[in-house]
Design an enzyme around this catalytic site. Structure first.
Site, PDB file in Angstrom:
ATOM      1  N   GLN A 100       0.850  -1.200   0.000  1.00  0.00           N
ATOM      2  CA  GLN A 100       0.000   0.000   0.000  1.00  0.00           C
ATOM      3  C   GLN A 100       0.879   1.240   0.000  1.00  0.00           C
ATOM      4  OE1 GLN A 100      -3.418  -0.807   3.100  1.00  0.00           O
ATOM      5  NE2 GLN A 100      -1.662  -2.075   3.577  1.00  0.00           N
ATOM      6  N   VAL A 102       3.334   4.193  -1.089  1.00  0.00           N
ATOM      7  CA  VAL A 102       3.588   4.948  -2.317  1.00  0.00           C
ATOM      8  C   VAL A 102       5.039   5.415  -2.381  1.00  0.00           C
ATOM      9  CG1 VAL A 102       1.187   5.672  -2.634  1.00  0.00           C
ATOM     10  CG2 VAL A 102       2.706   7.087  -1.244  1.00  0.00           C
ATOM     11  N   ASP A 103       5.832   5.092  -1.344  1.00  0.00           N
ATOM     12  CA  ASP A 103       7.253   5.452  -1.411  1.00  0.00           C
ATOM     13  C   ASP A 103       7.961   4.506  -2.386  1.00  0.00           C
ATOM     14  OD1 ASP A 103       8.347   3.055  -0.085  1.00  0.00           O
ATOM     15  OD2 ASP A 103       7.491   3.840   1.768  1.00  0.00           O
ATOM     16  N   HIS A 118      -1.745   1.567  -4.030  1.00  0.00           N
ATOM     17  CA  HIS A 118      -2.128   2.973  -3.890  1.00  0.00           C
ATOM     18  C   HIS A 118      -1.311   3.900  -4.793  1.00  0.00           C
ATOM     19  CE1 HIS A 118      -3.965   2.025   0.330  1.00  0.00           C
ATOM     20  NE2 HIS A 118      -4.683   1.577  -0.660  1.00  0.00           N
ATOM     21  N   CYS A 126      -1.250  12.796 -16.024  1.00  0.00           N
ATOM     22  CA  CYS A 126      -1.922  13.956 -16.613  1.00  0.00           C
ATOM     23  C   CYS A 126      -3.426  13.832 -16.403  1.00  0.00           C
ATOM     24  CB  CYS A 126      -1.593  14.052 -18.104  1.00  0.00           C
ATOM     25  SG  CYS A 126      -2.456  15.438 -18.884  1.00  0.00           S
ATOM     26  N   CYS A 154       1.076  17.832 -23.022  1.00  0.00           N
ATOM     27  CA  CYS A 154      -0.172  18.140 -23.747  1.00  0.00           C
ATOM     28  C   CYS A 154      -0.821  19.406 -23.185  1.00  0.00           C
ATOM     29  CB  CYS A 154      -1.150  16.972 -23.671  1.00  0.00           C
ATOM     30  SG  CYS A 154      -2.091  16.888 -22.126  1.00  0.00           S
ATOM     31  N   THR A 203       0.927  -2.985   8.551  1.00  0.00           N
ATOM     32  CA  THR A 203      -0.297  -2.282   8.146  1.00  0.00           C
ATOM     33  C   THR A 203      -1.340  -2.372   9.249  1.00  0.00           C
ATOM     34  OG1 THR A 203      -2.070  -2.096   6.500  1.00  0.00           O
ATOM     35  CG2 THR A 203      -1.194  -4.309   6.852  1.00  0.00           C
ATOM     36  N   ALA A 246       9.393  -4.424  11.963  1.00  0.00           N
ATOM     37  CA  ALA A 246       9.671  -5.349  10.862  1.00  0.00           C
ATOM     38  C   ALA A 246      11.146  -5.387  10.451  1.00  0.00           C
ATOM     39  CB  ALA A 246       8.811  -4.964   9.663  1.00  0.00           C
TER      40      ALA A 246
HETATM   41  P1  OAD Z   1      -1.166   2.992   9.041  1.00  0.00           P
HETATM   42  O1  OAD Z   1      -0.497   4.253   9.458  1.00  0.00           O
HETATM   43  O2  OAD Z   1      -2.647   2.923   9.104  1.00  0.00           O
HETATM   44  O3  OAD Z   1      -0.618   1.788   9.927  1.00  0.00           O
HETATM   45  C1  OAD Z   1       0.763   1.571  10.083  1.00  0.00           C
HETATM   46  C2  OAD Z   1       0.949   0.269  10.835  1.00  0.00           C
HETATM   47  O4  OAD Z   1       2.333   0.008  10.921  1.00  0.00           O
HETATM   48  C3  OAD Z   1       0.400   0.275  12.274  1.00  0.00           C
HETATM   49  O5  OAD Z   1      -0.358  -0.899  12.493  1.00  0.00           O
HETATM   50  C4  OAD Z   1       1.666   0.262  13.120  1.00  0.00           C
HETATM   51  O6  OAD Z   1       1.498  -0.446  14.352  1.00  0.00           O
HETATM   52  C5  OAD Z   1       2.628  -0.453  12.225  1.00  0.00           C
HETATM   53  N1  OAD Z   1       4.054  -0.183  12.456  1.00  0.00           N
HETATM   54  C6  OAD Z   1       4.652   0.949  12.918  1.00  0.00           C
HETATM   55  N2  OAD Z   1       5.991   0.809  12.936  1.00  0.00           N
HETATM   56  C7  OAD Z   1       6.249  -0.449  12.472  1.00  0.00           C
HETATM   57  C8  OAD Z   1       7.435  -1.194  12.233  1.00  0.00           C
HETATM   58  N3  OAD Z   1       8.659  -0.682  12.471  1.00  0.00           N
HETATM   59  N4  OAD Z   1       7.316  -2.448  11.763  1.00  0.00           N
HETATM   60  C9  OAD Z   1       6.102  -2.990  11.493  1.00  0.00           C
HETATM   61  N5  OAD Z   1       4.959  -2.331  11.688  1.00  0.00           N
HETATM   62  C10 OAD Z   1       5.025  -1.070  12.173  1.00  0.00           C
HETATM   63  O7  OAD Z   1      -0.618   2.653   7.576  1.00  0.00           O
HETATM   64  P2  OAD Z   1      -1.232   1.669   6.474  1.00  0.00           P
HETATM   65  O8  OAD Z   1      -1.822   0.451   7.089  1.00  0.00           O
HETATM   66  O9  OAD Z   1      -0.199   1.504   5.431  1.00  0.00           O
HETATM   67  O10 OAD Z   1      -3.820   5.224   1.955  1.00  0.00           O
HETATM   68  O11 OAD Z   1      -2.386   2.572   5.918  1.00  0.00           O
HETATM   69  C11 OAD Z   1      -3.129   2.114   4.827  1.00  0.00           C
HETATM   70  C12 OAD Z   1      -3.489   3.280   3.959  1.00  0.00           C
HETATM   71  O12 OAD Z   1      -4.143   4.277   4.741  1.00  0.00           O
HETATM   72  C13 OAD Z   1      -2.319   4.026   3.354  1.00  0.00           C
HETATM   73  O13 OAD Z   1      -1.818   3.416   2.192  1.00  0.00           O
HETATM   74  C14 OAD Z   1      -2.915   5.361   3.063  1.00  0.00           C
HETATM   75  C15 OAD Z   1      -3.622   5.589   4.369  1.00  0.00           C
HETATM   76  O14 OAD Z   1      -4.668   6.465   4.392  1.00  0.00           O
HETATM   77  C16 OAD Z   1      -3.987   6.221   1.087  1.00  0.00           C
HETATM   78  O15 OAD Z   1      -3.392   7.278   1.167  1.00  0.00           O
HETATM   79  C17 OAD Z   1      -4.979   5.901  -0.002  1.00  0.00           C
END
Ligand code: OAD
Length: 259
Positions: A100, A102-103, A118, A126, A154, A203, A246
């Site tokens: 998920q 985007v980096d 994402h 564009c 464009c 996540t 992780a």
């Molecule tokens: P979140 O910020 O919701 O969750 C990050 C998760 O990483 C949490 O469960 C933390 O406990 C965990 N975490 C923190 N440090 C960690 C580490 N060193 N090792 C392992 N886990 C760790 O981020 P996402 O689940 O990626 O979407 O969020 C999903 C989507 O919500 C993103 O892609 C973005 C956001 O809104 C969009 O922008 C469309």
């Protein structure tokens, strides 16, 4: 047997691995996650910077947010979790990285093929001709008092090639994930769970319920492992949880598996 020893055993036994990653994978590289203290969504309202409406009404504000995130990428490096995932791609006969994030840290760690659900911070699209172009440096918006929004050749306005709230994800990505699961050997045919492992790493599962990946894994008999220092919305679905950052964990565990 300790949880870590079990993870080593499962990673050694697996033939097919699918990794589902979120912002936590990049946390040890120094990129902020979204939720929780200090998260990106604490400093910004989602609707101000990550919706099509925000871009329509305040493209400059949205671009400032994304240009700053692009600039932040220049300051960070992949960590051992990204590197372990890149090595898994070469190690396993079948491997699928679904992120998920985007980096660009997976790519910079050496991952060649991945599903970026994402989108990507380092691509622009564009709004007129829909052409997607990779970029190798942050978008330059010019001076604060005289901002210049980026334009396509464009003439159309460029936007970050990321998925915003309220936008659809690419259905082809879910086809590919579904195909991976449907090709799971029947449980028991080549060792436990047909040798398929789902790694859920960093996540919160807060968006789209983790897109049903744990449900599919369960249906097709795959083992499910979570690597996350905190509980997530997916924690109840997993067979094994490792509550540690992780990078730290995979930096220690993966060398034992690949040797
Ligand atoms: P979140 O910020 O919701 O969750 C990050 C998760 O990483 C949490 O469960 C933390 O406990 C965990 N975490 C923190 N440090 C960690 C580490 N060193 N090792 C392992 N886990 C760790 O981020 P996402 O689940 O990626 O979407 O969020 C999903 C989507 O919500 C993103 O892609 C973005 C956001 O809104 C969009 O922008 C469309």
């Amino acid at each position: 047997m300790s949880e870590e020893a079990r993870l080593v055993e499962w990673l050694r036994a697996a033939r097919r691995v699918i990794a589902f990653c979120g912002a936590g994978v990049s946390a040890e590289s120094g990129l902020a996650t979204f939720r929780g203290a200090g998260g990106l969504w604490e400093g910004h309202r989602v609707e101000d910077v990550a919706t099509p409406e925000a871009f329509e009404y305040h493209p400059e504000l949205v671009w400032r947010f994304y240009a700053a995130r692009q600039a932040a990428l220049q300051e960070v490096e992949p960590n051992p979790a990204h590197r372990a995932l890149a090595e898994m791609e070469a190690h396993y006969p079948e491997f699928l990285l679904v992120t998920q994030n985007v980096d660009n840290l997976h790519e910079r760690a050496g991952s060649l093929r991945m599903i970026k659900l994402h989108g990507s911070l380092m691509e622009v699209r564009c709004t007129e001709c829909q052409r997607v172009t990779p970029i190798d440096r942050p978008v330059d918006l010019g001076a604060e008092e005289e901002p210049a929004l980026p334009r396509c050749r464009c003439g159309g306005l460029l936007r970050p090639n990321v998925v915003w709230f309220g936008e659809y994800l690419n259905p082809a990505h879910f086809e590919e994930i579904g195909t991976f699961f449907r090709q799971c050997p029947l449980p028991g045919s080549t060792g436990a769970a047909g040798g398929t492992l789902l790694l859920v790493i960093g996540t919160s599962g807060a968006v789209g319920g983790g897109y049903g990946l744990t449900t599919q894994a369960r249906r097709y008999g795959a083992r499910i492992v979570e690597i996350n220092p905190e509980l997530s919305a997916l924690s109840l679905d997993v067979d094994l949880a490792l509550r540690e950052p992780a990078g730290q964990l995979l930096g220690r565990v993966w060398p034992q598996v690949r040797s």
